[in-house]
Design an enzyme around this catalytic site. Structure first.
Site, short mmCIF file in Angstrom:
data_model
loop_
_atom_site.label_atom_id
_atom_site.label_comp_id
_atom_site.label_asym_id
_atom_site.label_seq_id
_atom_site.Cartn_x
_atom_site.Cartn_y
_atom_site.Cartn_z
N ARG A 198 -3.20 6.34 -17.30
CA ARG A 198 -2.55 7.26 -16.38
C ARG A 198 -3.33 7.25 -15.07
O ARG A 198 -4.53 6.96 -15.04
CB ARG A 198 -2.52 8.68 -16.96
CG ARG A 198 -1.78 8.78 -18.28
CD ARG A 198 -1.92 10.19 -18.87
NE ARG A 198 -1.23 10.30 -20.15
CZ ARG A 198 -1.77 10.01 -21.33
NH1 ARG A 198 -3.04 9.58 -21.39
NH2 ARG A 198 -1.08 10.13 -22.45
N LYS A 221 -5.56 12.78 -21.84
CA LYS A 221 -4.66 13.88 -22.20
C LYS A 221 -4.91 14.36 -23.62
O LYS A 221 -4.83 15.54 -23.91
CB LYS A 221 -3.21 13.42 -22.03
CG LYS A 221 -2.17 14.50 -22.20
CD LYS A 221 -0.79 13.96 -21.92
CE LYS A 221 0.27 15.04 -22.06
NZ LYS A 221 1.63 14.50 -21.79
N HIS A 273 3.40 7.20 -12.75
CA HIS A 273 3.55 6.92 -14.19
C HIS A 273 4.29 5.61 -14.43
O HIS A 273 4.21 5.05 -15.54
CB HIS A 273 4.27 8.07 -14.88
CG HIS A 273 3.72 8.38 -16.25
ND1 HIS A 273 2.42 8.76 -16.45
CD2 HIS A 273 4.29 8.35 -17.48
CE1 HIS A 273 2.21 8.97 -17.75
NE2 HIS A 273 3.33 8.71 -18.39
N ARG A 276 1.99 2.89 -15.74
CA ARG A 276 1.71 2.94 -17.18
C ARG A 276 2.89 2.34 -17.97
O ARG A 276 2.70 1.55 -18.89
CB ARG A 276 1.46 4.39 -17.59
CG ARG A 276 1.14 4.62 -19.07
CD ARG A 276 0.70 6.08 -19.22
NE ARG A 276 0.66 6.56 -20.59
CZ ARG A 276 -0.39 6.43 -21.40
NH1 ARG A 276 -1.47 5.82 -21.00
NH2 ARG A 276 -0.36 6.94 -22.63
N HIS A 299 -1.82 7.05 -27.53
CA HIS A 299 -0.81 7.94 -28.09
C HIS A 299 -1.27 8.45 -29.46
O HIS A 299 -1.71 7.67 -30.30
CB HIS A 299 0.52 7.20 -28.27
CG HIS A 299 1.25 6.96 -26.99
ND1 HIS A 299 2.21 5.99 -26.83
CD2 HIS A 299 1.16 7.57 -25.78
CE1 HIS A 299 2.68 6.01 -25.60
NE2 HIS A 299 2.06 6.96 -24.94
N TYR A 308 8.95 1.76 -26.46
CA TYR A 308 8.89 0.44 -25.83
C TYR A 308 9.32 -0.68 -26.78
O TYR A 308 9.42 -1.83 -26.38
CB TYR A 308 7.47 0.15 -25.34
CG TYR A 308 6.94 1.19 -24.38
CD1 TYR A 308 7.29 1.17 -23.04
CD2 TYR A 308 6.08 2.19 -24.81
CE1 TYR A 308 6.81 2.11 -22.15
CE2 TYR A 308 5.58 3.15 -23.94
CZ TYR A 308 5.95 3.11 -22.60
OH TYR A 308 5.47 4.04 -21.73
#
Length: 332
Positions: A198, A221, A273, A276, A299, A308
């Site tokens: 990010r 995050k 974003h 990314r 993640h 994806y």
């Protein structure tokens, strides 16, 4: 007299079950008053230190601040979360929290949708407010159930993720490199495109986190540190920048302004974003493993990374090979 009828028809309880401890309360009916008097006497007989718990009259804004003081401040985006909650509370009219209902939230949500607020934004706000009640109840700060427990998030149409083509990547990097007044822009963008980071993660890099052809992101995050390999050229460029200019400064808005000067059009909210998304999309299109991608992106849930999967070269190729209009496969 312990129980007395008032001129307005209500009943007042004034009881002193233990000398020095006095309880007063008003009720609509004599039965409620009598029950309260009996409860006070029996409870004080069992435990002299017992006292009537006052009714919780705190407003929703008070609960949000309490949540931040007890838990929210530990979150990576705590201050921003508090601001979002305060805005939501204002939209909800800041009711007394114990009287707040799921229906009240749904009614306000409908109005906000009509004003143009995105469904995803409202789903996020619902999740944040649910967390306030859940956490305060877990900590014993409130003793009533979460009023939003049965409120479901809006069902949203999934939107395809935008990413840059190889030609667009070159266009963006050329435009960033031309901003000589912001030499960090192109470098941060290259970190994002090389690692899937990010913008905020790349922007927070320090010289100590760039070594041995690896970058380490610690301000993530999910609060999990992750290290990603980079090229020796990018490593050298980062150290050269740190030596000459020092640490990166906040330049996210500058990236958006430069992007506006190009021919590239992106959905709202996908400015930085998109870098990314571009890394992840090209990674999968080139045959990268989805589990490896999950670790690279950091993640916590594979479901996030699976967005994806459709870009994989062999994704659902059986649909082409086995569909009834394909004559290549003989019928049995």
């Amino acid at each position: 007299m312990a129980i007395e009828k008032l001129p307005d028809g209500r009943w007042k309880v004034d009881v002193e079950p233990i000398k020095g401890r006095r309880f007063r309360k008003t009720f609509k009916t004599k039965a409620e008053a009598t029950q309260f008097e009996a409860t006070c006497r029996s409870k004080c007989a069992e435990s002299p230190s017992w006292t009537v718990k006052p009714k919780d009259r705190r407003k929703l804004s008070d609960l949000c601040r309490r949540y931040y003081d007890l838990h929210g401040h530990t979150l990576a985006d705590g201050p921003a979360l508090l601001r979002t909650l305060e805005k939501l509370v204002k939209d909800l009219g800041n009711p007394v929290a114990v009287t707040f209902t799921g229906n009240a939230f749904c009614e306000t949500r409908r109005l906000l949708l009509e004003e143009g607020i995105q469904g995803k934004t409202l789903n996020n706000r619902l999740g944040y407010l649910k967390a306030v009640f859940n956490e305060l109840r877990r900590l014993g700060d409130i003793d009533y159930p979460n009023p939003l427990i049965n409120v479901r998030p809006l069902r949203l149409q999934e939107r395809p993720l935008s990413f840059l083509s190889s030609h667009q990547i070159k266009q963006v990097l050329d435009a960033l490199d031309q901003r000589t007044t912001s030499p960090a822009l192109g470098l941060i963008a290259r970190v994002c495109l090389s690692t899937g980071a990010r913008w905020g993660e790349a922007q927070a890099l320090t010289p100590e986190r760039v070594r041995n052809r690896m970058v380490t992101f610690a301000n993530t995050k999910s609060r999990r540190t992750r290290s990603i390999p980079i090229s020796s050229d990018l490593e050298a460029a980062l150290h050269a920048h740190f030596k000459r200019y020092g640490l990166f400064t906040n330049c996210m808005l500058s990236f958006s302004r430069v992007l506006d000067t190009t021919s590239i059009s992106l959905p709202a909210g996908q400015a930085t974003h998109v870098l990314r998304h571009t890394f992840a999309s090209h990674f999968v299109m080139r045959g990268g493993n989805i589990l490896t991608l999950q670790k690279i992106l950091g993640h916590t849930s594979l479901a996030m990374t699976m967005r994806y999967a459709h870009l994989s070269p062999d994704h659902l190729q059986d649909a082409l090979r086995l569909n009834p209009l394909n004559d290549e496969e003989p019928l049995t």
